[in-house]
Design a protein around this motif. Sequence first.
Motif, PDB file in Angstrom:
ATOM      1  N   GLU A   1      -0.275  -2.453  -6.584  1.00 44.97           N
ATOM      2  CA  GLU A   1      -1.689  -2.674  -6.282  1.00 44.97           C
ATOM      3  C   GLU A   1      -2.039  -4.159  -6.382  1.00 44.97           C
ATOM      4  OE1 GLU A   1      -3.923  -0.223  -8.894  1.00 44.97           O
ATOM      5  OE2 GLU A   1      -3.804   1.558  -7.597  1.00 44.97           O
TER       6      GLU A   1
ATOM      7  N   ARG B   1       3.054   1.325 -10.068  1.00 44.67           N
ATOM      8  CA  ARG B   1       1.893   1.500  -9.192  1.00 44.67           C
ATOM      9  C   ARG B   1       0.909   0.355  -9.344  1.00 44.67           C
ATOM     10  NH1 ARG B   1      -3.347   2.336 -10.974  1.00 44.67           N
ATOM     11  NH2 ARG B   1      -2.611   3.972 -12.420  1.00 44.67           N
TER      12      ARG B   1
ATOM     13  N   ARG C   1       2.484   1.576  -3.391  1.00 45.17           N
ATOM     14  CA  ARG C   1       1.487   2.046  -4.360  1.00 45.17           C
ATOM     15  C   ARG C   1       1.324   3.562  -4.256  1.00 45.17           C
ATOM     16  NH1 ARG C   1      -4.324   2.431  -4.287  1.00 45.17           N
ATOM     17  NH2 ARG C   1      -3.908   3.233  -2.184  1.00 45.17           N
ATOM     18  N   ASP C   2       1.216   4.078  -3.022  1.00 42.75           N
ATOM     19  CA  ASP C   2       1.044   5.520  -2.836  1.00 42.75           C
ATOM     20  C   ASP C   2       2.255   6.304  -3.344  1.00 42.75           C
ATOM     21  OD1 ASP C   2      -1.404   5.009  -1.710  1.00 42.75           O
ATOM     22  OD2 ASP C   2      -0.717   5.181   0.364  1.00 42.75           O
ATOM     23  N   GLU C   3       3.450   5.751  -3.113  1.00 44.18           N
ATOM     24  CA  GLU C   3       4.662   6.422  -3.577  1.00 44.18           C
ATOM     25  C   GLU C   3       4.682   6.509  -5.107  1.00 44.18           C
ATOM     26  OE1 GLU C   3       7.648   7.594  -1.759  1.00 44.18           O
ATOM     27  OE2 GLU C   3       5.981   7.789  -0.335  1.00 44.18           O
TER      28      GLU C   3
ATOM     29  N   ARG D   1       2.112   6.224  -7.120  1.00 48.67           N
ATOM     30  CA  ARG D   1       1.000   7.047  -7.609  1.00 48.67           C
ATOM     31  C   ARG D   1       1.359   8.521  -7.564  1.00 48.67           C
ATOM     32  NH1 ARG D   1      -4.752   6.359  -4.816  1.00 48.67           N
ATOM     33  NH2 ARG D   1      -3.522   7.089  -3.025  1.00 48.67           N
ATOM     34  N   SER D   2       2.085   8.922  -6.507  1.00 50.13           N
ATOM     35  CA  SER D   2       2.523  10.314  -6.405  1.00 50.13           C
ATOM     36  C   SER D   2       3.474  10.667  -7.543  1.00 50.13           C
ATOM     37  CB  SER D   2       3.210  10.536  -5.054  1.00 50.13           C
ATOM     38  OG  SER D   2       3.690  11.865  -4.956  1.00 50.13           O
TER      39      SER D   2
ATOM     40  N   GLU E   1       0.850  -1.199   0.000  1.00 50.90           N
ATOM     41  CA  GLU E   1       0.000   0.000   0.000  1.00 50.90           C
ATOM     42  C   GLU E   1       0.882   1.245   0.000  1.00 50.90           C
ATOM     43  OE1 GLU E   1      -3.162   0.403  -0.324  1.00 50.90           O
ATOM     44  OE2 GLU E   1      -3.997   1.898   1.032  1.00 50.90           O
TER      45      GLU E   1
END
Length: 578
Positions: free
Chosen positions: A432, A428, A400-402, A404-405, A397
């Motif tokens: 996920e 990303r 994924r956030d890294e 996505r940024s 998670e």
Amino acid sequence: MNTIKYIVILIIAMFFIHDALSQSTCELGVVRSVKEAIGEENDTLPDLSPPPPYESFSRTDEEFRMLYFIHGLNGTDESWSSAHGVVTTGDLTHQFPARKVYPFSPNYFNAQGSLGAAVGSSQSSIAGNLHASLPQSYKKYEGIAIGHSQGGIVGRALDEYYSQRNGSGVLVNAHERFYGGLVTVATPNQGAQILNNEDYIRGLVFDLADNLSLGPVAEFTSSPSFFVRLISNLINLEEIREEVVNFIGNDVGSFLLAEGMPGITSDYTVPDSPGGTSSKVPFLNEYNPVVLEEDNNERATDLVAFYAVADLVKTYNNVEIEEIVGFQSGPYISQPIYATTIVDEIIVPISWATIHFQLNSPNNGIDPFEADEEDYLTAYQAHKTKNFYDSKFLQNEFERDEWRSLERGSIRRFPPNIPGYFFARSKRKAAEERRDAWEKGSVFLSKFDDLYRIMIGARYSEVVTTTHPNVNDDCECFLPNGQSITIDCVEAEDHYPNANCVEIPTPPHVTIELIWHKKDSDGVVLVESQRDIPQHTHSPVPLYNVTHMQVRNSIRTAEMLETVFEGGVGEFFETDEK
């Protein structure tokens, strides 16, 4: 109930909710909800008939007697080993005195094809093992039998054999009787619901393999390493996983059912549930137990049930465990970093407490009557597994956030970094996929205890549909000027007394609720089944805070034996100390 040794989770579909909803018409207002029944210790514990007036019994002498320990499903003559030894030696730690008994444990392990075969094997074993020190005056019917789980069913079937009469009413097998009193312990006297659930168990084995394999395989198929992904694709790892899951679900599942549920188990399924047509439970409920004594006097066999009641949740305080505190890079996938810590409490649900002693004998390496404090060990391993899946979920998670940024930053800059965008996007999506795969395993483990209790019949659902009457207070009022308005009926009377008002009809309001209930159990057999011997000569006796297998070497075992030998469940059982 050896099947649980192999099976640790059950996935079950929603109970009939689709059918219930499909019966509602589109005009009805429907509210759907799912909730737990509140404040119910046990929903359906039937009342039992009181035992008949007890027939006083006086033994001819106060010397030694035979004591038969009858093992349960897939057990052996070692299943009662701790109790077998302590009744002759005593136990100072628990102030348990030795008794004047010669214990013997018949072994019918190789005769579990049917209840009849188990009875024949047990009878032959018992007949050939009367203790040599018994005096000539010893009367065989003064022996005591104690049967655990399936052993109680075998004991009752043996008693039926001893009680058989011919067409003239003569007891034809009375001379073969080796005990006049039977104690059942954690016995499914009215059937074991888990034995009716073979289809669930087959699905369980499949789902176990499917859900818990997704995360580990995704670590390779969606690995950040191009080399690892290349190898995974070349060998088609996902297809291999599916083949293995299908093999486990179809072939291994059937094998485990055959091993864990030999033919005898069909003889004590729950008779009024699907799959219970061949159950011998009704037959055992109907016979008339009779002991023929030396003077040809007939009396009822002493029959009493001890039933185990396990806590739904058990808590251990200040337990030293290993927790995941991070991950480090490995040659192929990241490896967890553990740190030892003391936690305030570890929660042990009934499922894991029960499974621990399905996987580990309560006798091996445990002192007499000391199995009570060992049942958290398997729950601890399950806790570590769940912790690992949760940690992998959070790790992916975060990744994924890294990514996505970075993905958003690449496309929003000017000029856009198109190669960087697609690179971050692929990373990303891979994160996920790994996250979702680990999450499925985590959710699977989170639901474990509820689903386990569904499997044994200790948790069940009820669809409650309630039709509520019309509660609409609006009226349509036709005014003298020809206009019409919609207004509250009470207000209409006050403000438009000359109007012609008609209450507006509304369809009934329907709520559909799926309510979950629970039943008390020992983690394998429902209490309502354990306690119900129709021919009982004494009211059933509870053994609290103990699970199905644990009861063979628990402090509750000591309580049961002491109650029996002190005559607390009938004078017949009273046995002197050495």
